[in-house]
Design a protein around this motif. Structure first.
Motif, PDB file in Angstrom:
ATOM      1  N   HIS A   1      -3.802   6.462   1.252  1.00 37.41           N
ATOM      2  CA  HIS A   1      -3.437   5.935  -0.059  1.00 37.41           C
ATOM      3  C   HIS A   1      -2.334   6.713  -0.750  1.00 37.41           C
ATOM      4  O   HIS A   1      -1.996   6.407  -1.896  1.00 37.41           O
TER       5      HIS A   1
ATOM      6  N   GLY B   1       1.155   3.690  -3.181  1.00 34.75           N
ATOM      7  CA  GLY B   1       0.875   5.120  -3.028  1.00 34.75           C
ATOM      8  C   GLY B   1       2.070   5.998  -3.353  1.00 34.75           C
ATOM      9  O   GLY B   1       2.058   7.196  -3.064  1.00 34.75           O
TER      10      GLY B   1
ATOM     11  N   ARG C   1      -4.097   4.952  -5.111  1.00 43.07           N
ATOM     12  CA  ARG C   1      -4.700   3.900  -4.321  1.00 43.07           C
ATOM     13  C   ARG C   1      -4.689   2.588  -5.093  1.00 43.07           C
ATOM     14  O   ARG C   1      -4.959   2.566  -6.286  1.00 43.07           O
TER      15      ARG C   1
ATOM     16  N   THR D   1       0.830  -1.213   0.000  1.00 44.83           N
ATOM     17  CA  THR D   1       0.000   0.000   0.000  1.00 44.83           C
ATOM     18  C   THR D   1       0.863   1.260   0.000  1.00 44.83           C
ATOM     19  O   THR D   1       0.576   2.227  -0.710  1.00 44.83           O
TER      20      THR D   1
END
Lengths: 245, 637
Positions: free
Chosen positions: B431, B104, B435, B100
């Motif tokens: 994010h 991002g 995302r 993640t």
């Protein structure tokens, strides 16, 4: 393409309604029904007239906000579709299209083509849930659920709550809507503890809201955008009967 | 303006646990003395309302729809991520955290993202317990699929309607609480502004969309769960009603707006067809699991897709990113599609589109399996385009879809206005600059079910808040202001519908602040938007009156806010001269045309402070410190 539209206009719940005639011109066959109405509204607004009130939101057939009786059929011609996914290619050039709100005593008109469907929310509030608090859940794989049951639950669970079933039923029955939720939860283990009570309470609420009874004509299934089967009504009836023993 | 992120000390893995332990609690008998306003009933708002009321708080929840079940979370298709590692393929909380952060483009806070990955596993459990019919294996276990930006299968799904089923789960929990009298639900109410008392968020002004009546509502805290701002582009995959009004008006009351230029352009939507189009329809990214993306190798090749031989097809994602192939992250897949179209190799009637082809998967897995996995999506495609995706490749093109930017919040999800909490897509927090797929549902539910209920208690336990009546001078002041604004819109009586202004704004935003941005274009946009806004306030046509239902007033109010907000977006995009994630500055790219980050100068969150109508907003910077991951070039090759 050009169309003549006969549109139901009603200023407020207590005023009388009437049909008004409009012309929709230069419509592309790829436009959706809502885009066609949008362009009519822009024309009306730029002239300073009051635009037609109708509801829609996601425009991809899943939120259940759009409605409309189009030429006497909920969500218009075509199987398994919502008004927002209906395209003008489904109509003949030059055709007259009659546009009305979903009509039922339990869905009072708010304005023009917008009706109040909050009775559906109250049916869910009567029991369309599993009583579980946030934080009290076991591991997701702790209770296996057969693929067959999960799939059947999903078939019922995909109801979008639009109300087409009620609008097309001569009794304005909400059996298909209610049965979809009752059945969804009846197929899975988490729904068992409250199963019979749920069917009873939700049907009682349905009656209280003034929806009619089911006489097995299957008009609801024919117009359901998600093709939800009336077999779920039979399933709910069984639970309802068992709830009294 | 003080941007203290309040990140707890200690090792990454124990920050959230320690923070919960050191948070003050409120005893069960006292919780009912506190009141909470929640605006919005998508995944974040519905889950927060249900959970807060279960804890014992008095909750008032508002939505502009006729029912809380209509919120746009319902349209999410593909799935929800969770680090369950049920597939035994090497997944872990740490890997979801890392994916993640990397996805991002290293522009999110480590601590927030780690917490998100940590609670992801509880979300699945909670949803299963509510009766969400997730897809199952034959043995009865939960099924998973893979998604963009990850090399493990961690995405849980319910056919192509995961958002619908998760929202109906949260809605059922909310309905249970409404029935119990623990939540007062106000449908068809639109929030028009925030009310501050002594510098703290204490209430909102709403417009009853049926009666037109404006009213104040007061509470101890206000929670905004009002979604993102993709509709600033007019054409996006968002629902028609999605708007920036609640967050932007809170911004004007003092809440910093963070990273407005981070917008996500989703690679797989149905291409545009004409100028009267109302929206772009998304096709789930999960299609990229089994669909192969290609365009003809030759410029201007107008043959039917099925007549183009294998050797003359360019599977450009597989060619450029061999290890991720068609599952490259969204921003990369979108930009690659734009590139090949700009080269003149786009497909479809107006050359705006690329193929997404199931031919090889159907050969490998059979028609039935593909139908099982994607049936409803392929049916939807057929319905809209009147083409059969089982027989000819689908055509797709990128569309604005999600906005990573949002109101700035600290680790407790509180904005720069004390007592104003912001959850779900409406905040900026998890994010970064891009995302990953199936992470929006995860964040909305993480915030609502697990994070906010714990942090809000700490705030209430620490504050000494006196009750404020609905007719306090502060409340009535804001109410009068809003009434004047509505009257002003009605008095213009111009010639142009608000929708037309919205389209014009959308075109400026898409051309100048869309998939690729440059200094010159952004400066042009910053000149054009104020001109358009000025025209709006002198020539918009809002017919009817404020008595009763009037959708023209609703539309005009939202467009008025987009016309201000678009400027803030462009200003942020202009200031951030690096490329990162969904923000691609043409001036900052590698020789191969990939986004070039500038960690030296831009490893910070941009938080904008509103300074008044004719004054430029002020930029504040929250530095991003990376202690657990190494800043690396985001390579998916």
């Amino acid at each position: 393409m050009d169309f003549t539209l006969q549109v139901w206009r009603q200023d407020s719940p207590d005023k009388e309604g009437r049909f008004e005639v409009y012309r929709a011109t230069n419509i592309s066959s790829d436009m959706s029904f809502i885009e066609m109405l949008d362009s009519l509204n822009i024309e009306l607004e730029q002239k300073g007239d009051t635009p037609v009130s109708y509801e829609c939101d996601c425009l991809e057939g899943i939120c259940g906000t759009c409605s409309l009786m189009i030429n006497g059929r909920a969500h218009g011609p075509g199987a398994c579709t919502t008004t927002c996914q209906l395209h003008m290619r489904s109509f003949q050039d030059g055709e007259t299209i009659v546009i009305e709100p979903f009509r039922a005593k339990s869905f009072p008109v708010i304005k023009d083509l917008i009706v109040n469907r909050s009775a559906f929310d109250r049916i869910i509030q009567a029991g369309g849930f599993v009583t579980v608090r946030t934080g009290s859940a076991p591991d997701g794989n702790a209770i296996p659920i057969s693929k067959i049951d999960a799939d059947l639950a999903m078939d019922a669970a995909q109801c979008i709550g639009c109300g087409a079933c009620v609008a097309s039923c001569k009794n304005s029955s909400a059996m298909l809507f209610t049965a979809a939720k009752v059945s969804h939860l009846s197929y899975i283990p988490q729904g068992q503890p409250e199963r019979m009570e749920r069917a009873k309470k939700m049907i009682e609420q349905m009656d209280e809201e003034g929806f009619g009874a089911c006489t097995n004509q299957a008009e609801c299934e024919a117009v359901c955008p998600k093709g939800i089967s009336i077999k779920f009504i039979a399933r709910m009836n069984r639970d309802f009967i068992r709830s009294s023993f | 303006m003080n941007l203290d992120a309040k990140i707890p000390s200690g090792p990454l893995e124990s920050k959230w646990t320690n923070h919960k332990f050191s948070s003050k609690l409120i005893n069960p008998a006292n919780k009912r003395k506190f009141s909470v306003i929640v605006v919005g009933t998508g995944l974040a708002g519905a889950s927060a309302s249900a959970t807060l009321s279960e804890l014992g708080y008095q909750v008032d929840t508002f939505c502009f729809h006729d029912s809380p079940r209509r919120a746009h979370s319902i349209a999410a298709q593909g799935g929800i991520n969770a680090a369950k590692n049920y597939q035994n393929d090497g997944d872990s909380i740490h890997r979801l955290f890392y994916d993640t952060i990397k996805g991002g483009d290293f522009r999110a806070r480590e601590a927030n993202v780690y917490r998100l990955a940590e609670v992801s596993v509880n979300i699945i459990d909670q949803c299963v317990a509510q009766g969400v019919p997730f897809a199952r294996e034959y043995g009865g276990q939960l099924a998973n699929r893979s998604f963009g930006g990850a090399q493990v299968s961690r995405t849980f799904y319910a056919r192509g309607q995961t958002g619908q089923q998760l929202l109906l789960g949260a809605y059922s929990a909310l309905s249970k609480q409404i029935a119990a009298g623990a939540v007062r639900m106000h449908t068809r109410h639109e929030m028009l502004d925030l009310i501050l008392v002594d510098g703290k968020a204490r209430g909102i002004v709403t417009r009853n969309l049926v009666s037109g009546k404006l009213k104040t509502h007061m509470a101890d805290v206000v929670v905004l769960a009002t979604g993102g701002y993709s509709n600033v582009f007019y054409l996006s995959t968002n629902a028609k009603g999605c708007n920036v009004t609640a967050t932007y008006r809170a911004h004007k009351r003092g809440a910093a707006f963070a990273n407005p230029c981070y917008t996500q352009i989703h690679p797989t939507s149905i291409p545009p067809h004409g100028d009267k189009q109302a929206k772009l329809t998304l096709m789930s990214e999960s299609l990229r699991n089994d669909g192969r993306i290609w365009v003809p190798k030759a410029v201007g090749d107008k043959r039917d897709a099925n007549n183009i031989p294998e050797a003359e097809r360019d599977y450009f994602l597989e060619r450029k990113y061999p290890s991720y192939g068609n599952l490259a992250p969204r921003d990369i897949a979108s930009r690659s599609a734009k590139e090949v179209c700009d080269e003149g190799r786009g497909v479809g009637p107006i050359g705006v589109g690329v193929y997404l082809d199931f031919r090889d998967s159907i050969k490998r897995l059979g028609h039935e399996t593909i139908k099982q996995r994607y049936g409803n999506l392929l049916d939807m495609y057929r319905l809209i385009t009147a083409e059969n995706p089982y027989e000819e490749p689908m055509r797709i093109y990128p569309a604005p879809h999600y906005t990573m930017g949002g109101l700035w919040v600290d680790y407790n999800l509180m904005s720069t206005i004390p007592g104003l909490f912001v959850i779900g897509e409406a905040n900026f927090s998890d994010h970064g600059a891009n995302r990953l797929g199936a992470s929006a549902l995860m964040q909305g539910l993480a915030d609502g079910y697990f994070v906010l209920p714990s942090t809000i208690s700490n705030y209430l336990a620490n504050e000494k808040l006196s009750k404020v009546p609905d007719d306090s001078p502060e409340a009535l002041g804001v109410l009068r202001e809003k009434q004047d604004e509505v009257n002003k819109l009605l008095a213009i009586k111009g010639k142009k519908s608000a929708d037309v202004f919205h389209r014009e704004l959308g075109k400026i935003m898409w051309d100048k602040c869309g998939m690729a941005r440059n200094e010159q274009g952004l400066k042009e946009a910053l000149k054009k938007i104020p001109e358009l806004r000025e025209e709006f306030w002198s020539n918009v046509s809002v017919s009817g009156s404020n008595e009763g239902l009037n959708q023209a007033i609703e539309r005009a109010g939202r467009v008025a806010d987009f016309l201000e907000y678009g400027e803030l977006m462009c200003l942020d995009a202009l200031t951030r001269t690096e490329s990162c994630g969904g923000h691609f500055r043409e001036e900052s790219q590698t020789e191969e045309g990939e986004a070039k980050r500038d960690d030296q100068n831009f490893a910070f969150v941009s938080a904008w402070e509103y300074k008044g109508k004719n004054t430029a907003p002020v930029l504040h910077k929250e530095p991003l410190n990376f202690e657990n991951v190494k800043l690396a070039e985001r390579s998916y090759k």
